[in-house]
Design a protein around this motif. Sequence first.
Motif, mmCIF file in Angstrom:
data_model
loop_
_atom_site.group_PDB
_atom_site.id
_atom_site.type_symbol
_atom_site.label_atom_id
_atom_site.label_comp_id
_atom_site.label_asym_id
_atom_site.label_seq_id
_atom_site.Cartn_x
_atom_site.Cartn_y
_atom_site.Cartn_z
ATOM 1 N N THR A 133 29.552 23.537 53.408
ATOM 2 C CA THR A 133 28.476 23.904 52.496
ATOM 3 C C THR A 133 27.133 23.271 52.808
ATOM 4 N N LYS A 134 27.116 22.119 53.495
ATOM 5 C CA LYS A 134 25.842 21.435 53.690
ATOM 6 C C LYS A 134 25.864 20.537 54.917
ATOM 7 N N THR A 150 19.254 16.149 53.051
ATOM 8 C CA THR A 150 20.375 17.032 52.749
ATOM 9 C C THR A 150 19.906 18.480 52.708
ATOM 10 N N THR A 152 21.525 22.485 52.112
ATOM 11 C CA THR A 152 22.607 23.425 51.817
ATOM 12 C C THR A 152 22.507 24.591 52.778
ATOM 13 N N HIS A 153 23.622 24.968 53.403
ATOM 14 C CA HIS A 153 23.604 26.023 54.404
ATOM 15 C C HIS A 153 22.966 27.288 53.831
ATOM 16 N N ASP A 199 29.375 13.663 46.044
ATOM 17 C CA ASP A 199 28.620 14.872 45.710
ATOM 18 C C ASP A 199 28.325 14.889 44.209
#
Length: 354
Positions: A133-134, A150, A152-153, A199
């Motif tokens: 996801t990231k 960070t 997120t895809h 997370d």
Amino acid sequence: MRRIPRYAAALWSVLVLTVVLGSSPALAVPPVPVTKGSGATALAFRDGTGIWFAYNLDGDPVGVWSRQQLPGPNAYSDPALARDAAGTGIAVQGPSNSLSFYWNLHGNPAWTYQQAAGPGTVVGTPAIVRDGTKTVITAVDIQGLLYSYTNTHGNPTWVPQLVAAEPVFGSPSMARHGTTTVIAARGEANSMYYFWKADGASNWSSYLAAQPGSVLSDPSIARDATATSIVFRNWNNGLTYLRNVHGSSTWTPTSVSPGGTLGGADPQLANDGTTSSIVAQAPNGEIHFWWKPNASGTWTKSLVEWANIVGNPSFSRDATASHIAARMRYNDAIKYYRNVHGQPSWTQAPIYLS
């Protein structure tokens, strides 16, 4: 987050001078990060100011590698590499101390470049982890402060966050398992700190994992379902392994190799979930390999290579084999080593750069 203690003001002044003026990575950074997964063994390396990606598909002979030069601006540190089931991410210090990020979907020859953080944000080699996801990158800025970035895809935005309010030295090491990301980094006065963030948590938490005066190298960190482990070259040029069971505040140290048995390169740690392994350099330049079942048993040592490589080896481990990559001392090549678990010998092949 527990505040990291400040030691001497003079030490802080020295650190700032070092990171602002130093535009090249420390020698203690693995120059050829290597990993195995998603149908291939992959590595990244810097050639001048260009970044290259090379891969060996599962089933191909150990010496058969394809390679691509990544697009984008010049690179000014060695790369950091991470892969998940879908793609590959590479992070590197870009122009004007910016943070460059490249990503590629498996099987697609095209790479996408993105500036993850602007000028003045990075000195030296970053660290990177990636899951489904990231992507999370950590890097030291020009003031010696550690930040995470960070993404997120599928989202073009990178979210920066201060990890530690006090300066760190050298290059950080990162790992991720489940829903938690962890970092190890050298602190002031040759100490070492451990940072973690689950997370959804707002901030990074920290813990002093090694006391001042005990650490002589950048650390290497690994994490599995049960524990987090860190290795480093200690004050006596021996090899120290630390293990922390999740939920405990205690780090249990183990002397893997006694004082005077390590060379100047940083040791590297890998964990496949059941077994921990370490690769480190001896004073004469030989590369040695240790392995031990997690949480039990003793360390077993073997020789990987005579004194034919330069700088730090890079290391990863999966359920089937261990993988090492390093630059060769005597010619323009990277050398790759593979050991199938349970076999006594390492298979090796040079990967020529030119």
